[in-house]
Design an enzyme around this catalytic site. Structure first.
Site: not given
Lengths: 237, 237, 237, 237
Positions: A77, A81, A89-90, A93, A180-182, A191
């Site tokens: 999920e 975004h 990310e890990e 593969r 960023n903050a936005r 979420r």
């Protein structure tokens, strides 16, 4: 046969930041003419006005970087975004995935009540102790069997990118996220679930755990922006 | 107990398009002054020049929409393409996932050779018949056990967003993907492996299956752009 | 010395599209389980639900392409819409810009009233005939002088990318814009002013002219989506 | 009548940063399994591998923020970089623009040679002293006339968003720009011209001035990434 680990813990660590409330007001001041000084020309005033009038770009001037440890289903999920978010990310593969799997905490609402409507889910029923333990046992057993098969395939030399197909989306994965903050506010709006939100959302329980930890760091690092966002009904500008 | 389906088939259907080579040259012509007419002012000439000089925006003027059926592990990689891609994928929260799982086709290179280097994977060994059948049997069994647990949890009323945690990333999911010719070329550059590519890539086998099917539609619908892209070493402008 | 053209006309032509309301509902159906059929499972129902619950991605499944002729000052604002928008604009480096310049139409509100506040502009005063004609004459003269200098510099061999520095942002430029229904709604939310909007905006008059023409095409091509967007207070999902 | 200022100076100030080379290698390490330690597992090795194999996302883990003062024509091009860039620029609607205008420095190549081809511009001829002074005089006069008209219109109460239409794109504007190391490299690849670049570019002189100043900060703050990027032919990963 490796012993698997089951856990309910989802962790978020703040590992870097750039700027804060001052960055937002500085960016806003470049755009507008707030002189001669008025009450609005304070940091609070400028940020409040930007939020209220939905001038979103000044909020892109402050950045956050997190290290998050969460089940793959959360990443499924989170990665949706796309804008203002970077991910590392890990890899399944290039790495052998560690045998750490998610089970819900005791107080997670889990029973789908009668009359469940997909677009308006309500999860307010809690399992009793026996039911909860039964469910955790089922999940653990399924995870352990899958991880066993994974190791068996790896031992035969099957590449990791194929062997992992049997591993459930409850397996944990680490990711460094940058935003960023936005873009963070856009994430939090969708979420988290909150009574006071102008546009209520019904997120997955586990991604809300991540969101709430993000929110705590956000509130601490950018109190003025955070207050303006809450005041405005938790809508991203 | 539901009988699961195992398959090696990954499908891509072209469901809609906007424009094509003409859209690219029209967009390019707005930008530049190609008059008086020269050899470069043909569609071929303009597209060739845009590709060579890396003027990428005209290639955003043509769009594609696909319906793809592929294992979740493919989506895990596909969704990392954030820019110029839109996704609408089956939800594991709102739908009960169908018991369809991936196993590799007979000719997929799968054995990790000795001296495997993570950043330069070489998969050139094929299993013998007995080994292949053994592997498929192991995978199928793991999938079936997991799906069994999934159904058991659903039967107890556990919400889908939790019960699915035990399902492996080899389970299939449908997604409608929307992109433009530029974002498609960026995808193909990274997700296909080709001798003639200027910047060679080592994609996951299964995402390359999707990429090759995209590529066939792209070549058919936009032959001039496709030819220019191949000629330039398969680099997105 | 070239005679310049002054005009108040800003034009938008719809030159291509992909899909429409049906594309949105098809994309939404992939994601959710609406069976067995309910009132919500019609196109109207699905689109209404997606809009209301802010599931934005299905609206990215329909695309629009426009050819727009507008002053550079409009492009200055338009290009700030980064996400889901593609642009191919006339180049001032590669083309000699045509002598077409903007003057406001007779009914454009132009007088900055006393007590003007930058973040809450109100333009409700109209010039009288003499004032209007005087203003247009001033603008035309300034444009003509600048274009004269431009041509003089070009005649000396100065490159276009430098000579154009003297040309005002009222000069016209053509651009092909490509967007999807979601990015279009985000644009319309910010670039139109409407009593019924939940989050009112105060756009520049000239960009609203473009927005209103976009909106008419949008309403015609996607009536169900358009109606749901208006009903929801003109907020992009 | 306000005296205008003409200048050739374009300034870039580094006002904030997040992370650097270490952020890139940390992000890369999350993704891959570099253990047991090999020569590649140093920061240099990891960054070199990421650059060479075009794993671009780790480079999004370091950010830069600049304050730039440049003519509007530079912003016209700069704002076309949509991805990984945030902008907060002075508003011509909310502020009265200052009378500062651009003229080329003495050594800017400006004469369009015979046989000029739009897609392959060569600017290698320098004006002689008299020609240069004549050109600057022409430009200054055009700027001053336009600014005079601007002030006249403002004095009559015309709103700034309309009066500025007569101001040439040579007028200066301030902008705070925020980017990450990856989007910065993409900018530098297109906006600098360099013999050693694998994919040569022919940027506008004035945007290259900005790019070169960005590049100096980049080289200083992220020497390992910068060296790898130069070694790889100045191609963004």
């Amino acid at each position: 046969m490796t012993e698997i680990v089951i856990t309910s813990e989802i962790t978020v660590e703040l590992i870097d930041t750039m700027g804060g409330d001052k960055s937002v007001s500085r960016a806003a001041w470049v755009r507008k003419d707030f002189t001669p000084p008025t009450p609005k020309s304070t940091t609070e005033g400028v940020i409040g006005t930007m939020m209220e009038k939905r001038h979103g770009t000044p909020f892109e001037a402050a950045c956050f970087q997190f290290h998050v440890h969460a089940p793959i289903k959360v990443w499924r999920e989170h990665h949706r975004h796309r804008i203002g978010w970077s991910y590392n990310e890990e890899s399944g593969r290039y790495k052998t995935l560690e045998p750490v799997f998610y089970v819900p905490p005791r107080d997670r609402p889990i029973i789908r009540p009668e009359g469940f409507k997909s677009m308006n889910p309500k999860f307010n029923t809690i399992l009793d102790d026996g039911e909860y333990e039964g469910m955790v046992r089922e999940m653990k057993e399924a995870y352990a069997d899958a991880y066993n098969t994974y190791e068996l395939l790896l031992a035969k030399g099957v590449d990791r990118g194929l062997a992992r197909d049997v591993l459930g989306v409850g397996i944990y994965s680490s990711c460094i996220t940058t935003c960023n903050a936005r873009s963070l506010m856009a994430f939090l709006e969708l979420r988290t679930t909150e009574e006071t939100a102008k546009r209520p959302s019904k997120p997955l329980y586990e991604i809300e755990v991540v969101a709430r930890k993000y929110e705590a760091f956000f509130a601490e690092r950018m109190p003025v922006t955070y207050a303006a966002w809450v005041r405005g009904g938790r809508m991203a500008p």
